[in-house]
Scaffold this active site. Structure first.
Site, mmCIF file in Angstrom:
data_model
loop_
_atom_site.group_PDB
_atom_site.id
_atom_site.type_symbol
_atom_site.label_atom_id
_atom_site.label_comp_id
_atom_site.label_asym_id
_atom_site.label_seq_id
_atom_site.Cartn_x
_atom_site.Cartn_y
_atom_site.Cartn_z
ATOM 1 N N ASP A 187 0.857 -1.192 0.000
ATOM 2 C CA ASP A 187 0.000 0.000 0.000
ATOM 3 C C ASP A 187 0.890 1.239 0.000
ATOM 4 O O ASP A 187 1.371 1.682 1.036
ATOM 5 C CB ASP A 187 -0.921 0.004 1.214
ATOM 6 C CG ASP A 187 -1.939 1.139 1.173
ATOM 7 O OD1 ASP A 187 -1.715 2.127 0.435
ATOM 8 O OD2 ASP A 187 -2.971 1.036 1.869
ATOM 9 N N HIS A 192 0.362 7.878 4.056
ATOM 10 C CA HIS A 192 0.983 7.202 5.185
ATOM 11 C C HIS A 192 2.479 7.483 5.303
ATOM 12 O O HIS A 192 3.139 6.887 6.171
ATOM 13 C CB HIS A 192 0.748 5.693 5.067
ATOM 14 C CG HIS A 192 -0.687 5.332 4.883
ATOM 15 N ND1 HIS A 192 -1.639 5.555 5.845
ATOM 16 C CD2 HIS A 192 -1.357 4.797 3.817
ATOM 17 C CE1 HIS A 192 -2.827 5.149 5.393
ATOM 18 N NE2 HIS A 192 -2.680 4.693 4.173
ATOM 19 N N ILE A 207 -0.772 9.245 8.645
ATOM 20 C CA ILE A 207 -1.513 8.330 9.503
ATOM 21 C C ILE A 207 -1.105 6.887 9.204
ATOM 22 O O ILE A 207 -0.571 6.580 8.138
ATOM 23 C CB ILE A 207 -3.037 8.497 9.335
ATOM 24 C CG1 ILE A 207 -3.477 8.119 7.907
ATOM 25 C CG2 ILE A 207 -3.455 9.917 9.677
ATOM 26 C CD1 ILE A 207 -4.987 8.132 7.710
ATOM 27 N N GLY A 210 -5.056 1.666 8.030
ATOM 28 C CA GLY A 210 -6.081 0.976 8.802
ATOM 29 C C GLY A 210 -5.851 -0.521 8.846
ATOM 30 O O GLY A 210 -6.089 -1.174 9.876
#
Length: 284
Positions: A187, A192, A207, A210
């Site tokens: 990803d 991120h 961040i 998830g």
């Protein structure tokens, strides 16, 4: 262009051949924070090739996460990726995932639900090898602004929250560099890693993925309540309720039941802000 729910669900599944070996498994586990302490025998089952087992959540990154990408590019799906939110995730394993393998992976839009202000796409990825089915992986994707087309709202049943104190609580620290390591499993979203991109998205810093929180939680529950044995896990589902930042601490509350464990995850440093809710692990 609005989502064409009929065309999306009727489209033929996209097919791809994927493969993985111990290095992919080790990298994924390290991205979840495995290997601390490095010589702990309980950690070596996630990091040392001679003892390796595979967390079922690896299914979310197998093939570098191409299953979700294939679903979002299906006929009838033409959406602005800036309006896309990952709402929930379910993985069901049909048998333990091997440390080394090759599989045929199919991805399709299994359902489209109308939530009024948003549409929800259920992107289903299934993988099988020569011995049969390996896993079924459902991603619930919210697309803001695409609701209101008169479709079904979809299932509304949610696990009933336990009305007692948790049986076990674990805390897991997130390293400052954890998102940088986890993204190597496939990803590459700059949200991120790139502070400037994160700021454009409304965050003061990058961040955590998830699905990294998702995998960290499964590992914590496995180690705490399932004797570290990943082969006992049959299915794992959650709903994403909030973001996590590298450097924070996850508080993972667990309630054990008959063949199922309910879990709630929060961010310690932000007054236990919810992170994962409606989380359920089915096990033997």
């Amino acid at each position: 262009m609005p989502i064409d729910a009929v065309a999306a669900v009727a489209a033929e599944p996209r097919r791809a051949e994927i493969g993985w070996d111990h290095k992919d498994i080790q990298l994924y586990h390290l991205g979840l924070g495995a290997g601390s302490p490095a010589t702990d025998p309980d950690e070596l089952r996630y990091t040392l090739e001679s003892r390796l087992q595979v967390l079922p959540s690896f299914a979310t990154v197998a093939g570098a996460g191409t299953g979700m990408t294939g679903g979002l590019s299906s006929p009838g799906v033409d959406v602005d990726l800036a309006a896309v939110l990952h709402g929930g995730q379910t993985v069901r394993v049909h048998r333990p995932i091997p440390v080394r393998g090759r599989a045929v992976q199919t991805s399709k839009v299994a359902a489209v639900y109308d939530k009024g202000k948003a549409a929800v796409l259920v992107l289903r990825t299934e993988a099988s090898d020569d011995d049969g089915p390996l896993w079924t992986n459902d991603s619930q994707i919210f697309v803001r602004g695409e609701g209101g087309f008169g479709g079904e709202r979809g299932p509304s049943a949610r696990p009933t929250p336990p009305d007692r104190a948790p049986d076990r609580t674990a805390e897991r620290a997130i390293r400052e560099d954890q998102a940088l390591l986890y993204r190597l499993s496939g990803d590459w979203n700059p949200l991120h890693a790139d502070p400037a991109f994160a700021e454009l998205a409304g965050f003061d810093r990058p961040i955590l993925h998830g699905l990294c929180t998702y995998g960290m939680t499964l590992k914590a529950v496995t180690d705490t309540l399932l004797d570290g044995d990943v082969t006992r896990i049959g299915a794992y589902s959650t709903r994403f309720a909030g973001v996590v930042f590298p450097g924070e601490t996850l508080r993972i509350r667990m309630w054990a039941g008959d063949g199922r464990i309910q879990v709630a995850v929060s961010a310690v440093e932000r007054d236990d802000a919810p992170v994962l809710v409606d989380t359920l692990i089915e096990h033997s």
